[in-house]
Structure formats: C-alpha cells, structure tokens
Design a protein around this motif. Structure first.
Motif, PDB file in Angstrom:
ATOM      1  N   GLN A 189      -6.785  14.073 -11.850  1.00  0.00           N
ATOM      2  CA  GLN A 189      -7.088  14.765 -10.379  1.00  0.00           C
ATOM      3  C   GLN A 189      -8.549  13.951 -10.170  1.00  0.00           C
ATOM      4  O   GLN A 189      -8.938  14.744  -9.190  1.00  0.00           O
ATOM      5  CB  GLN A 189      -7.838  16.196 -11.395  1.00  0.00           C
ATOM      6  CG  GLN A 189      -6.384  16.340 -12.315  1.00  0.00           C
ATOM      7  CD  GLN A 189      -6.261  16.284 -13.819  1.00  0.00           C
ATOM      8  OE1 GLN A 189      -6.354  14.674 -13.823  1.00  0.00           O
ATOM      9  NE2 GLN A 189      -5.244  17.506 -13.995  1.00  0.00           N
ATOM     10  N   GLY A 190      -9.448  13.721 -10.915  1.00  0.00           N
ATOM     11  CA  GLY A 190     -10.694  13.351 -10.216  1.00  0.00           C
ATOM     12  C   GLY A 190     -10.736  12.239  -9.376  1.00  0.00           C
ATOM     13  O   GLY A 190     -10.951  12.168  -8.021  1.00  0.00           O
ATOM     14  N   ALA A 191      -9.869  10.949  -9.543  1.00  0.00           N
ATOM     15  CA  ALA A 191      -9.254   9.898  -7.915  1.00  0.00           C
ATOM     16  C   ALA A 191      -8.842  10.595  -6.729  1.00  0.00           C
ATOM     17  O   ALA A 191      -8.907  10.750  -6.360  1.00  0.00           O
ATOM     18  CB  ALA A 191      -8.625   8.927  -9.330  1.00  0.00           C
ATOM     19  N   GLU A 195     -15.344  18.420 -10.622  1.00  0.00           N
ATOM     20  CA  GLU A 195     -15.087  19.819 -11.685  1.00  0.00           C
ATOM     21  C   GLU A 195     -13.979  19.040 -12.445  1.00  0.00           C
ATOM     22  O   GLU A 195     -13.115  19.035 -12.585  1.00  0.00           O
ATOM     23  CB  GLU A 195     -15.212  20.654 -11.195  1.00  0.00           C
ATOM     24  CG  GLU A 195     -14.574  21.488 -12.180  1.00  0.00           C
ATOM     25  CD  GLU A 195     -15.442  21.989 -13.100  1.00  0.00           C
ATOM     26  OE1 GLU A 195     -14.539  22.169 -14.772  1.00  0.00           O
ATOM     27  OE2 GLU A 195     -16.822  21.939 -13.247  1.00  0.00           O
ATOM     28  N   ALA A 196     -14.022  18.393 -10.980  1.00  0.00           N
ATOM     29  CA  ALA A 196     -11.885  17.787 -11.395  1.00  0.00           C
ATOM     30  C   ALA A 196     -11.897  16.518 -12.064  1.00  0.00           C
ATOM     31  O   ALA A 196     -11.122  16.572 -13.453  1.00  0.00           O
ATOM     32  CB  ALA A 196     -11.480  17.635  -9.511  1.00  0.00           C
ATOM     33  N   VAL A 197     -13.069  15.249 -11.918  1.00  0.00           N
ATOM     34  CA  VAL A 197     -12.978  14.714 -12.877  1.00  0.00           C
ATOM     35  C   VAL A 197     -12.808  14.881 -14.494  1.00  0.00           C
ATOM     36  O   VAL A 197     -12.406  14.194 -15.535  1.00  0.00           O
ATOM     37  CB  VAL A 197     -14.246  14.011 -12.825  1.00  0.00           C
ATOM     38  CG1 VAL A 197     -14.478  13.146 -14.008  1.00  0.00           C
ATOM     39  CG2 VAL A 197     -13.885  12.756 -11.163  1.00  0.00           C
ATOM     40  N   LYS A 198     -13.608  16.537 -14.665  1.00  0.00           N
ATOM     41  CA  LYS A 198     -13.988  16.696 -16.002  1.00  0.00           C
ATOM     42  C   LYS A 198     -12.026  16.980 -16.426  1.00  0.00           C
ATOM     43  O   LYS A 198     -12.178  16.925 -17.902  1.00  0.00           O
ATOM     44  CB  LYS A 198     -14.168  18.362 -16.315  1.00  0.00           C
ATOM     45  CG  LYS A 198     -16.044  17.997 -15.896  1.00  0.00           C
ATOM     46  CD  LYS A 198     -16.536  19.230 -15.944  1.00  0.00           C
ATOM     47  CE  LYS A 198     -18.118  19.402 -15.676  1.00  0.00           C
ATOM     48  NZ  LYS A 198     -18.363  20.734 -15.811  1.00  0.00           N
ATOM     49  N   GLU A 199     -11.225  17.679 -15.639  1.00  0.00           N
ATOM     50  CA  GLU A 199      -9.735  17.808 -16.137  1.00  0.00           C
ATOM     51  C   GLU A 199      -8.970  16.840 -16.201  1.00  0.00           C
ATOM     52  O   GLU A 199      -7.854  16.618 -16.784  1.00  0.00           O
ATOM     53  CB  GLU A 199      -9.412  18.923 -14.985  1.00  0.00           C
ATOM     54  CG  GLU A 199      -9.353  19.804 -14.513  1.00  0.00           C
ATOM     55  CD  GLU A 199      -8.469  20.374 -13.557  1.00  0.00           C
ATOM     56  OE1 GLU A 199      -7.566  20.077 -13.323  1.00  0.00           O
ATOM     57  OE2 GLU A 199      -8.861  21.875 -13.346  1.00  0.00           O
ATOM     58  N   GLY A 200      -9.230  15.168 -15.835  1.00  0.00           N
ATOM     59  CA  GLY A 200      -8.806  14.370 -15.990  1.00  0.00           C
ATOM     60  C   GLY A 200      -8.692  13.667 -15.006  1.00  0.00           C
ATOM     61  O   GLY A 200      -9.707  13.398 -14.011  1.00  0.00           O
ATOM     62  N   ASP A 201      -8.219  11.891 -15.522  1.00  0.00           N
ATOM     63  CA  ASP A 201      -8.358  11.036 -14.497  1.00  0.00           C
ATOM     64  C   ASP A 201      -7.707  11.548 -13.301  1.00  0.00           C
ATOM     65  O   ASP A 201      -8.285  10.396 -12.126  1.00  0.00           O
ATOM     66  CB  ASP A 201      -8.203  10.007 -15.147  1.00  0.00           C
ATOM     67  CG  ASP A 201      -9.714   8.774 -15.873  1.00  0.00           C
ATOM     68  OD1 ASP A 201     -10.615   8.806 -15.339  1.00  0.00           O
ATOM     69  OD2 ASP A 201      -8.790   8.316 -17.409  1.00  0.00           O
TER      70      ASP A 201
END
Length: 166
Positions: free
Chosen positions: A139-141, A131-137
C-alpha cells in the motif's frame, strides 16, 4: 516546511523500487485509475467552487488540493493561484484522506493492497501515503508512486482544463 517535504517525497522511492514487479503487473489498471482519479479531483473541486460561488482565486487554489505541497505551490504559481490557500487546501485534503480514506475503502469492501494504495496516494498525497504505509509495504509503495504520478498528471491536465471553467 516545503524544503523538508521534497526529501521526504524522494524517500518513498525505496518501497516503490522494492515493489516494482507488482506495480508493473497492474500498470494499465493503475494508469486508468490515476487518470480517472486525477480528473475527478480537479472537476470535483471546480464543481464545488462553482456551486458555492467561490471567487476565481479560491477556485484556482482548490483545484490543486490533491497534489503534494511542493508540487502544488509550483503549479499554483503558474496558474496564478494563492499559495497560502493552496497549502491550506492540500493539508486539509491530505488529513481528510488519511482519516477517512481507509475507512471508506473498507466500508466499500476494497481490500486489495494495490487498489487501496493507489486510491489513497492519488487523492490524499503525502499525508495519505504515510497512512497507507501503516497498512503495509505494498500500500505504501503504490501510494507513493500514485502520489508522484498524480502530481505529474495534475500539472499536465490542469492548464488545459481550467480555461473551460473560468
């Protein structure tokens, strides 16, 4: 299923590598947040289990709820918890974290990408990281790194913390 989760977890290393400078910039704050978040997930599970008079097996299985399934099942074998319950608690925790985590962070006006990724990855492991990856790079990393480090912290903290509560 757990056989496929391992490679998926390793695939998160690419965004972590791409954002390594940002991660190193906030390293001390991240370590403090991870320690507090990990300790809180374990103690909240213990408090909930004690308040509702859950059995020892439920208590042990619930304490590992915020770690990705492959790691949680291995920790569960060490502390003699029920692997089926662990898998259920981990999946439920991840789904709740993915559904409500971003909304709660926005409600509390936490908009910094690093903070959002760190909190979601620490609490909601793989499903939350997706879900965090959907918010942005970023957040996902950060969520991917937090997920891995939180798993390591739980495996180190839990064996020392449990004897005080069981």
């Amino acid at each position: 299923m757990t056989y496929l989760l391992g490679p998926a977890t390793v695939a998160l290393a690419v965004p972590i590598y791409k954002n390594r400078e940002l991660i190193s910039k906030y390293l001390i704050a991240a370590c403090v947040g991870l320690l507090i978040g990990t300790f809180t997930t374990i103690t909240s599970a213990i408090v909930i289990a004690k308040c509702f008079y859950f059995s020892k097996m439920f208590l042990l299985s619930l304490t590992i709820k915020s770690v990705t399934v492959p790691v949680a099942t291995e920790i569960g074998k060490i502390i003699k918890a029920n692997v089926s319950l662990i898998a259920a608690f981990v999946i439920i925790t991840g789904m709740i974290g993915a559904m409500f985590g971003p909304k709660l962070l926005s409600m509390f006006k936490i908009h910094h990408p690093f903070a959002r990724g760190l909190s979601i990855g620490t609490i909601a492991h793989g499903i939350g990281t997706a879900e965090a990856v959907k918010e942005g790079d970023i957040q996902g990393a950060v969520a991917g790194a937090a997920m891995g480090i939180a798993a390591l912290l739980v495996s180190l903290i839990l064996p020392f913390l449990l004897p005080y509560f069981i």
